[in-house]
Design an enzyme around this catalytic site. Structure first.
Site, short mmCIF file in Angstrom:
data_model
loop_
_atom_site.label_atom_id
_atom_site.label_comp_id
_atom_site.label_asym_id
_atom_site.label_seq_id
_atom_site.Cartn_x
_atom_site.Cartn_y
_atom_site.Cartn_z
N CYS A 1 -30.15 -32.57 7.00
CA CYS A 1 -29.08 -31.81 6.35
C CYS A 1 -27.71 -32.46 6.61
O CYS A 1 -27.39 -33.46 6.00
CB CYS A 1 -29.12 -30.34 6.78
SG CYS A 1 -28.20 -29.27 5.64
N HIS B 1 -34.75 -28.80 5.78
CA HIS B 1 -34.83 -28.56 7.23
C HIS B 1 -36.29 -28.57 7.72
O HIS B 1 -36.90 -27.51 7.87
CB HIS B 1 -34.18 -27.21 7.56
CG HIS B 1 -32.70 -27.23 7.52
ND1 HIS B 1 -31.91 -27.39 8.63
CD2 HIS B 1 -31.85 -27.12 6.46
CE1 HIS B 1 -30.64 -27.38 8.28
NE2 HIS B 1 -30.58 -27.21 6.97
N GLU C 1 -37.23 -29.15 10.64
CA GLU C 1 -37.31 -28.72 12.05
C GLU C 1 -37.75 -27.26 12.18
O GLU C 1 -38.25 -26.86 13.23
CB GLU C 1 -35.96 -28.92 12.74
CG GLU C 1 -34.93 -27.83 12.53
CD GLU C 1 -34.27 -27.83 11.17
OE1 GLU C 1 -33.52 -26.89 10.85
OE2 GLU C 1 -34.50 -28.80 10.39
#
Length: 266
Positions: free
Chosen positions: A117, A225, A227
């Protein structure tokens, strides 16, 4: 003697926090990023609070990879020759000063680099690219922002498909040339840096992932994202597994070089 841990540097955000009208500076790292490195990449996340650009070389010699995280703040548009379009949005010039230089150092030194990001946008800007400050106001582009008032599970839910370049590492990690990803960003790539190769696109054509051209090791970034609970999504888990392998390879090379230096006479 135990082998030292494989370590990944995650630069901090600089933010003012407080209540009752009294704010103090804090250095912050989101749990989800540190946890993805720990669980997904099987590495130890580390921070160097108050690190500055002049220390990059000495600090990179201590770590095996760098992950540039997302953040509520945006890259300051002065770095791509624009004025601030929305003064209400947070900026973090101290982070910019460190990370834009850190990107160049990682590429030059062959340090594994993963950008997410804001980190994705930082790599593009560091290498000469430019950003749309408000993607949703660009003709023909979709609104890529998350529902701000929704709970995290909804914000990070799959939002749109991406088209992935055939034969790319992303196609290997996703198991094909398409995937569903989340979307939590207001800025996006307007001009891709010449040193980058696009590898995934949103339905409106916005670049969603790229590789650093000619990189000697893992050097990839994405606008979404991965993660977020990366262990629950095979595509996201594969990204962090690959990053972790690259970091452990650098660790082995770094330790070998250190052992060799210690063995030299004099």
């Amino acid at each position: 003697m135990n082998k030292p841990p494989c370590m990944v540097w995650l630069p901090a955000d600089h933010r003012l926090l407080g209540d009752h009208g009294h704010q103090m500076p804090f250095l912050l790292l989101g749990d989800k990023y540190a946890r993805a490195v720990k669980v997904g990449a099987q590495a130890q996340p580390v921070m160097f609070p108050l690190a500055d650009a002049e220390q990059i070389d000495e600090l990179l010699s201590l770590v095996d990879g760098v992950m540039l995280t997302g953040s509520p703040s945006n890259v300051h548009p002065s770095h791509f020759q624009e004025e601030v379009a929305d003064p209400s949005l947070p900026l973090d010039p101290a982070r910019d000063t460190l990370t834009l230089a850190l990107v160049k150092a990682c590429v030059h030194q062959g340090v594994p680099l993963l950008g997410i990001c804001r980190g994705f946008q930082e790599i593009n800007v560091a290498l000469g690219g430019a950003l749309h400050q408000r993607v949703h106001e660009v003709p023909g582009m979709n609104d890529h922002r998350e529902p701000k008032t929704a709970p995290p599970d909804e914000q990070y839910a799959p939002r749109h498909p991406i088209r992935i370049a055939e034969g790319s590492p992303f196609a290997d990690w996703a198991g094909g040339t398409s995937a569903q990803v989340n979307s939590l960003h207001g800025q996006g790539i307007a001009r891709l840096a010449e040193g980058l190769t696009p590898l995934a696109w949103a339905p409106d054509g916005l670049v969603e992932a790229f590789a650093v051209k000619g990189a000697r090791t893992f050097a990839y970034a994405m606008q979404w994202h991965p993660e977020w609970r990366c262990w629950e999504t095979p595509f996201y888990a594969a990204i962090f597994e690959a990053f972790g392998r690259a970091c452990r390879q650098r660790m082995s090379q770094r330790l070998q070089a250190s052992d060799l230096a210690r063995s030299q006479p004099g």
